[in-house]
Design a protein around this motif. Structure first.
Motif, PDB file in Angstrom:
ATOM      1  N   THR A 152       0.829  -1.213   0.000  1.00 18.85           N
ATOM      2  CA  THR A 152       0.000   0.000   0.000  1.00 18.85           C
ATOM      3  C   THR A 152       0.854   1.250   0.000  1.00 18.85           C
ATOM      4  N   ASP A 153       2.004   1.200  -0.616  1.00 14.97           N
ATOM      5  CA  ASP A 153       2.953   2.315  -0.578  1.00 14.97           C
ATOM      6  C   ASP A 153       2.261   3.640  -0.895  1.00 14.97           C
ATOM      7  N   ILE A 156      -3.619   4.031   2.248  1.00 13.29           N
ATOM      8  CA  ILE A 156      -4.185   3.058   3.180  1.00 13.29           C
ATOM      9  C   ILE A 156      -5.116   2.161   2.379  1.00 13.29           C
ATOM     10  N   GLY A 157      -4.838   0.875   2.348  1.00  8.29           N
ATOM     11  CA  GLY A 157      -5.605  -0.054   1.544  1.00  8.29           C
ATOM     12  C   GLY A 157      -6.918  -0.454   2.207  1.00  8.29           C
ATOM     13  N   ASP A 158      -7.876  -0.867   1.377  1.00  4.47           N
ATOM     14  CA  ASP A 158      -9.116  -1.433   1.881  1.00  4.47           C
ATOM     15  C   ASP A 158      -9.540  -2.586   0.967  1.00  4.47           C
ATOM     16  N   GLU A 234       8.946   0.963   7.797  1.00  3.01           N
ATOM     17  CA  GLU A 234       7.959   0.069   7.203  1.00  3.01           C
ATOM     18  C   GLU A 234       6.771  -0.044   8.161  1.00  3.01           C
ATOM     19  N   ARG A 235       5.588  -0.282   7.641  1.00  2.62           N
ATOM     20  CA  ARG A 235       4.412  -0.390   8.503  1.00  2.62           C
ATOM     21  C   ARG A 235       3.558  -1.565   8.055  1.00  2.62           C
ATOM     22  N   PHE A 236       2.994  -2.241   9.044  1.00  4.00           N
ATOM     23  CA  PHE A 236       2.117  -3.380   8.818  1.00  4.00           C
ATOM     24  C   PHE A 236       0.850  -3.185   9.645  1.00  4.00           C
ATOM     25  N   HIS A 325       8.595  -2.111   1.880  1.00  7.76           N
ATOM     26  CA  HIS A 325       7.311  -1.572   1.442  1.00  7.76           C
ATOM     27  C   HIS A 325       6.376  -1.360   2.628  1.00  7.76           C
ATOM     28  N   GLN A 326       5.269  -0.681   2.350  1.00  5.76           N
ATOM     29  CA  GLN A 326       4.236  -0.432   3.341  1.00  5.76           C
ATOM     30  C   GLN A 326       3.088  -1.419   3.123  1.00  5.76           C
TER      31      GLN A 326
END
Length: 364
Positions: A152-153, A156-158, A234-236, A325-326
């Motif tokens: 989701t670089d 914010i994904g959905d 990086e974020r998860f 990556h994010q």
């Protein structure tokens, strides 16, 4: 006329809610694939606590220590089989109402990547065939992965996100995308399926490779992980295993047929995980960052050693690709439709730290 229409609408909603409540109160005969895995074993226990009858699909060579015993619960039984063996699935599915398909090969690196596609892709095809052939089956809840949605670089994904397919960090990621396409096609064809996408699952339970957070904490407190991995940018989406289990059960009860639901949690980095672990235990935080290029070299060396010894490395070079990556997602849809309530990372990690200490995996 307007009052009549309003009254009719109100009655329809009330009847719908009543039907939902009756379905939730009814106890189902449920089959769980991947029952000995980190998620699957916890799901079996969660379903039993809800009063459902659970049949666990296991291989004869599987370690059953994480599962309830058939003598301790009359609502629990084992079915021996494998997702790669269609005949065994047909036998196991017989008489069941709901299927939870959690079975997956979950490794960022394996010596033979074809295993990932055999289990994750061909295994899903077999499961769908068996489901269609089992007349008693009413609903299927399929556990996919956030990796199937892609990185989701910059956003914010959905649930609307589709993998860009420009690159893959791991072969596991590619296999889960291929499986996701098969599941979505099954939904289009009318199969009563709900698709779930958990984030990085953590919490008490089996210390498999899928329990990455617990393993990272163990490495940190054993002294084998002296610093942060990378810059920590990086974020998860971290989700506690108990919250994910509640999300699965809710998907069986409330999940809309053909819909996708993200079961994430707090979006954070592994540096945040180590910082919170230090705060919870009153220990020192890491004082430096290990560059990703150095970790990648270590990952290649670990893979080389793994090929010689036949083991699976804790850190391999594909993990480094992932950490560049994010992977940030929103679980708002699940919160609204499934009443999904993920806890924050501090609360969840406090639980993990206490558990790891109680089983003698860390000391502080």
């Amino acid at each position: 006329m307007i009052c009549f229409v309003a009254l009719e609408s109100l009655l329809t909603k009330q009847l719908g809610h009543q039907a939902d409540e009756e379905r939730r109160e009814s106890k189902m005969r449920v089959l769980v694939t991947g029952a000995t895995g980190y998620l699957g074993s916890s799901l079996c226990r969660g379903l039993l606590q809800e009063g459902h009858t659970v049949k666990a699909l296991v291989r004869r060579s599987s370690d059953l220590s994480s599962l309830p015993t058939t003598t301790s619960s009359h609502n629990f039984e084992l079915a021996f089989g494998d997702v790669t063996d269609l005949a065994s699935l047909l036998a196991a599915f017989s008489g069941c109402d709901v299927l939870f398909h959690t079975a997956a090969a979950v490794e960022p690196w394996v010596p033979n990547p074809s295993v990932l596609f055999t289990v994750n892709v061909e295994g899903l095809r077999n499961v769908l065939l068996a489901f269609r052939e089992t007349s008693s089956m009413q609903k299927m809840v399929y556990t996919s992965s956030f990796f199937a949605l892609g990185p989701t670089d910059g956003c914010i994904g959905d649930e609307m996100q589709m993998h860009h397919e420009k690159f893959f960090c791991t072969e596991y990621e590619k296999s889960k995308l291929m499986a996701d396409k098969i599941a979505l096609k099954a939904a289009e064809d009318g199969l009563p399926i709900v698709i779930l996408y958990p984030g990085v699952i953590y919490g008490p339970g089996r210390l498999t490779s899928g329990n990455l957070v617990a393993n990272t904490i163990i490495e940190r407190f054993s002294g084998r992980l002296p610093g942060y991995i990378g810059k920590g940018n990086e974020r998860f989406s971290f989700c506690h295993v108990e919250d994910v289990i509640h999300g699965h059960v809710a998907a069986m009860d409330r999940g809309k047929i053909g819909e996708r639901y993200l079961l994430g949690g707090e979006n954070a980095s592994f540096a945040d995980v180590l910082d919170i672990a230090a705060m919870v235990t009153g220990t020192q935080r890491p004082s430096f960052h290990i560059p990703l290029w150095l970790v990648e070299i270590y990952g290649w060396m670990s893979v080389f050693w793994a090929r010689l010894t036949g083991t699976i490395p804790l850190i391999s070079y594909p993990i480094v690709h992932v950490m560049r990556h994010q992977w940030v997602y929103s679980s708002d849809k699940a919160k609204e439709e499934l009443n999904y309530k993920p806890r924050n990372l501090k609360e969840g990690l406090t639980d993990v730290m206490m558990w790891l200490k109680s089983v003698g995996k860390i000391n502080y």
